[in-house]
Design an enzyme around this catalytic site. Structure first.
Site, PDB file in Angstrom:
ATOM      1  N   TRP A   1       0.844  -1.201   0.000  1.00 21.30           N
ATOM      2  CA  TRP A   1       0.000   0.000   0.000  1.00 21.30           C
ATOM      3  C   TRP A   1       0.883   1.257   0.000  1.00 21.30           C
ATOM      4  CZ3 TRP A   1      -0.412   4.144   3.336  1.00 21.30           C
ATOM      5  CH2 TRP A   1      -1.538   4.962   3.191  1.00 21.30           C
ATOM      6  N   HIS A   2       2.039   1.167   0.688  1.00 19.89           N
ATOM      7  CA  HIS A   2       2.905   2.339   0.808  1.00 19.89           C
ATOM      8  C   HIS A   2       3.612   2.685  -0.492  1.00 19.89           C
ATOM      9  CE1 HIS A   2       2.255   1.704   5.072  1.00 19.89           C
ATOM     10  NE2 HIS A   2       2.638   2.934   5.232  1.00 19.89           N
ATOM     11  N   GLY A   3       3.762   1.745  -1.383  1.00 19.09           N
ATOM     12  CA  GLY A   3       4.422   2.077  -2.641  1.00 19.09           C
ATOM     13  C   GLY A   3       4.683   0.842  -3.472  1.00 19.09           C
TER      14      GLY A   3
ATOM     15  N   PHE B   1       2.182   7.989  -1.318  1.00 18.19           N
ATOM     16  CA  PHE B   1       1.508   6.707  -1.096  1.00 18.19           C
ATOM     17  C   PHE B   1       0.038   6.792  -1.503  1.00 18.19           C
ATOM     18  CE2 PHE B   1       4.695   6.761   2.529  1.00 18.19           C
ATOM     19  CZ  PHE B   1       5.697   6.370   1.685  1.00 18.19           C
TER      20      PHE B   1
END
Lengths: 368, 463
Positions: free
Chosen positions: B321-323, B463
């Site tokens: 989800w963060h990248g 993000f």
């Protein structure tokens, strides 16, 4: 009974209202005291900081004697102006041999259009024997981004090359790029104007603390260690190139709008100065690693370059474009956009000499 | 639009007056909705199309779930596919295409990569999760579908928390949008300390510390000591950056009469991985817990293998989800493994060590583990981290170049002073009535002097 209960209820409600009132009053008082304190502290520091100097930038103009002395010593026919791209990518002596002209490179890592303008105006033109040709090496849109690399540590370059009065520099590199609020604060508030000095003092103090743990190094020695550690050769190629691209995007929102950028840049002034002093000026667009690797260019750059090229044609100014040079390959690069010293430097110098020859012959004919 | 830019100050001031002068709730919500779209589309107006599509799809799905309960499942699938599809295309397409091509090359197939040249729409991960919570809650019968489109569109796009959270749940935030908001001095007064804190955290601490972090993480091969110093600085940077954003978001929302959730509770004081996730990015971790971990059976399972696989999937996806990069996935998996190990050692959930010494030890261990995790998170690649750990110079504290690491640690410590003062004020400030006022005054002064000339993006924007 019910009356008593109602009374009790009333008492309770009024107590909670009083409590809320008290809480609310405390909050408001807190707000007022904060505002008063902000005012007092800022007013006191403003008095200590003194009145603003009224200048757009706070630089220490004194042209570094090294540059005029190089010009006097070498009396070059050709001056190459650029930054680390020519520092790494051009072999001065090899080029001089190939074009058969005395050649000198004036550059430092990070130089951009403001410094090229200052060097041209304050070092090249006033030389006792000015060169016949000046070549300026640039990347992408740098020629029309006057504020790029004129802040923070890059101020030392400005200090080294600026004269006592530089109204054009102040207007193009600082004033136009500064938002109105910052400009107004800088002009009218001494504390705001001195904020960079305060930051610098804090950093120097911490550097001297850190240095004292290492055989009593001073702040300058720590500075040298920092520069040595973070020199370009020690950095990750792609990360550096990405950071570079990012900082370029941040520096100017309309960076690829040529017609908007041109009148706000040093480019027309550099061309005019060259004309006035009878110096042939050649602009040379360097290839970036991105171009060698066949990556796409940023949106808008191709249109920008087309407009720049037609402007050069209209002004009758020489322009050499290396961005699509197929002989320069990714393996000729070292880090970021820098060519390697073994193969890339030699190859580029040879290619440059070939492309420069026709223009240099032109000046030779004119001289005769 | 950046919170730390002058246009935002003009935007918020104008909005504040328009909003409160309009008086009626419906008009207020329309003004907020228009303002939120202006805020979001300020740099790239086409971003607004995506959020509008997401809003319309979920509005129709939600409404249809109420009207045709027999098709609830199909409607939920439509909502999931459209939201996750957009996220997948705009955020993960290039990542998966590149990995697929690499895999094909390894298998001896010659495939040309298909790439998609597009900017990642800011905040897409945040509003996707927010709208998903709406349809999932309706599907579960925990929320009534909303008929008022303006209210729902505002829930999805409310500018203060649109691009970097907190990820608000429909159950908590929709009632605030639907109920009339009356001018409340208390909310107004309480907004300012939050705004000042937010600007201080972002503009003074995070932006200045970032300078050292970026440089060290850009070195080809840093020494271990330098890596440690830069990681400690990064831990401060990311916390200040993100919690600063949340403070500004909460302060801005309060000026308009909304109460957004808290996102951080002193995360570096955590004593175990579960404790860390109860303190760090709370709105995200609770979303992951409620919509992924629990539905997968994480709260019920007893089997070691099953529990590990649930943790693995949940935290791997949380990392992703963060990248769209492997190092984010490794970071997620690393945290998943930590939670699993602590649980198996009987130190999961709300475990609390007995005695100050044991608590201190647990805190020190957890802080070291958190910092190690940040290395995975910040490193440009796993190869870089391997090089720094196993091939680079070792602990060069005594070497002259060690002075750079010491300088970085000292500067980070100096920039942390306001943070420590803030922490002490939150704990003991009520005993000294003037303390908060003095802090606010000094904070404003520091913002004026120490903010950097170039605006820096908030880390969590990407993000």
């Amino acid at each position: 009974m019910s009356q008593r209960r109602r009374k009790k209820q009333k008492k309770k409600t009024s107590a909670s209202v009083t409590q809320t009132d008290h809480f609310f009053r405390r909050r408001v008082a807190h707000c007022i005291v904060s505002l008063l304190l902000v005012f007092i502290v800022i007013a006191a520091l403003t008095v200590i900081a003194g009145p603003p100097s009224g200048r757009v930038i706070d630089y220490n103009p004194s042209i570094d004697e090294w540059y005029p002395s190089v010009m006097e010593k070498t009396k070059p026919d050709v001056v190459l102006l650029g930054n680390s791209l020519i520092g790494e990518g051009v072999d001065e002596q090899l080029l001089a041999r190939q074009i058969n002209q005395r050649t000198v490179k004036l550059w430092k890592g990070g130089w951009a259009s403001a410094v090229w303008y200052l060097t041209f105006k304050n070092v090249v033109i006033p030389a006792s024997s000015p060169p016949k040709t000046v070549a300026i090496f640039f990347r992408d849109h740098f020629l029309t981004d006057p504020a790029y690399r004129t802040q923070a540590s890059y101020m030392t370059y400005i200090d080294d090359l600026a004269g006592p009065e530089e109204p054009m520099l102040e207007r193009l590199a600082y004033l136009n790029g500064m938002d109105k609020t910052t400009y107004w604060l800088n002009q009218h508030w001494g504390l705001f104007e001195k904020r960079n000095d305060i930051k610098h003092d804090v950093e120097s103090t911490v550097k001297s603390w850190a240095g004292s743990l290492y055989n009593h190094q001073n702040a300058q020695a720590v500075d040298r260690s920092i520069k040595k550690l973070f020199k370009v050769n020690n950095m990750l190629t792609h990360e550096l190139a990405n950071a570079q691209m990012k900082s370029e995007m941040v520096s100017n929102a309309d960076l690829y709008d040529f017609n908007k950028s041109l009148p706000l840049s040093f480019l027309p002034h550099i061309v005019q100065m060259a004309r006035d002093n009878d110096i042939q000026i050649i602009f040379i667009r360097m290839q970036r690693r991105r171009d060698a690797e066949g990556q796409s260019t940023p949106d808008g750059l191709d249109d920008y370059m087309r407009e720049l090229k037609s402007w050069f044609e209209a002004q009758n100014v020489a322009f050499i474009d290396f961005s699509n040079e197929p002989r320069l390959k990714p393996e000729h690069y070292d880090n970021g956009d820098h060519l390697n010293r073994s193969e890339g430097r030699r190859l580029f110098t040879t290619l440059l000499a070939k492309k420069l020859q026709p223009y240099l012959q032109e000046t030779a004919h004119t001289d005769q | 639009m950046l919170f730390t830019s002058y246009p935002y100050i003009i935007f918020l001031t104008t909005l504040f007056f328009l909003y409160w002068l309009s008086g009626k709730k419906t008009l207020q919500n329309i003004i907020l909705l228009v303002a939120s779209y202006i805020f979001y589309g300020y740099i790239h107006p086409w971003f607004c199309i995506l959020i509008a599509v997401s809003t319309i799809v979920d509005y129709i799905c939600g409404l249809s779930m109420g009207r045709f309960p027999q098709h609830k499942k199909a409607l939920l699938v439509i909502s999931l596919i459209s939201n996750l599809g957009m996220l997948g295309v705009f955020k993960y397409f290039n990542f998966f295409a590149a990995n697929f091509q690499a895999l094909a090359v390894n298998l001896g197939l010659d495939l040309h990569p298909i790439t998609f040249q597009v900017y990642l729409p800011v905040g897409i991960s945040f509003y996707t999760f927010q709208t998903l919570s709406y349809t999932i809650d309706i599907y579960k019968g925990q929320l009534e579908p909303r008929k008022n489109f303006i209210d729902f569109a505002l829930f999805v796009s409310f500018f203060a928390q649109l691009v970097a959270g907190p990820i608000e749940r429909a159950r908590r935030f929709l009632p605030q949008i639907e109920n009339p908001r009356r001018w409340n001095w208390d909310m107004f007064v309480s907004a300012w300390p939050l705004l000042i804190r937010g600007f201080l955290k972002k503009m003074v601490i995070a932006d200045n510390v970032a300078v050292f972090v970026d440089k060290v993480y850009m070195l080809y091969q840093p020494s271990l000591f330098l890596l440690f110093a830069a990681t400690a600085a990064f831990a401060v940077q990311i916390y200040m950056d993100f919690s600063g954003y949340t403070d500004i978001a909460r302060g801005s929302a309060r000026l308009l009469g909304f109460d957004l959730s808290e996102n951080f509770k002193s995360p570096y004081l955590a004593i175990s991985p579960s404790d860390f996730w109860r303190r760090w990015h709370i709105s995200f971790s609770s979303w992951i817990r409620d919509y992924l971990y629990i539905p997968l059976g994480g709260s019920r399972t007893q089997g070691t293998y099953h529990f590990f696989s649930i943790m693995f999937v949940t935290m791997g996806l949380a990392g992703l989800w963060h990248g769209a990069d492997w190092h984010f996935i490794w970071w997620g998996l690393y945290h998943g493994t930590l939670v699993f190990i602590y649980h198996r050692l009987g130190k999961g959930g709300h475990w609390q060590p007995v005695g100050k010494r044991k608590t201190f030890f647990a805190w020190a261990v957890m802080l070291t583990l958190t910092l190690t995790g940040w290395m995975l998170f910040r490193a440009s690649s796993m190869e870089w981290l391997y090089r720094a750990f196993f091939e680079g110079p070792r602990f060069d504290l005594l070497h002259p170049r060690g002075v750079v690491g010491v300088y970085i640690l000292m500067m980070t410590a100096i920039y942390c002073i306001p943070l420590v003062v803030l922490f002490l004020l939150d704990r003991y400030g009520h005993k000294i009535p003037l303390a908060h006022s003095i802090f606010c005054a000094l904070a404003i002064l520091m913002i004026i002097i120490f903010s950097r000339d170039n605006q820096q993006d908030f880390i969590y924007f990407q993000f």
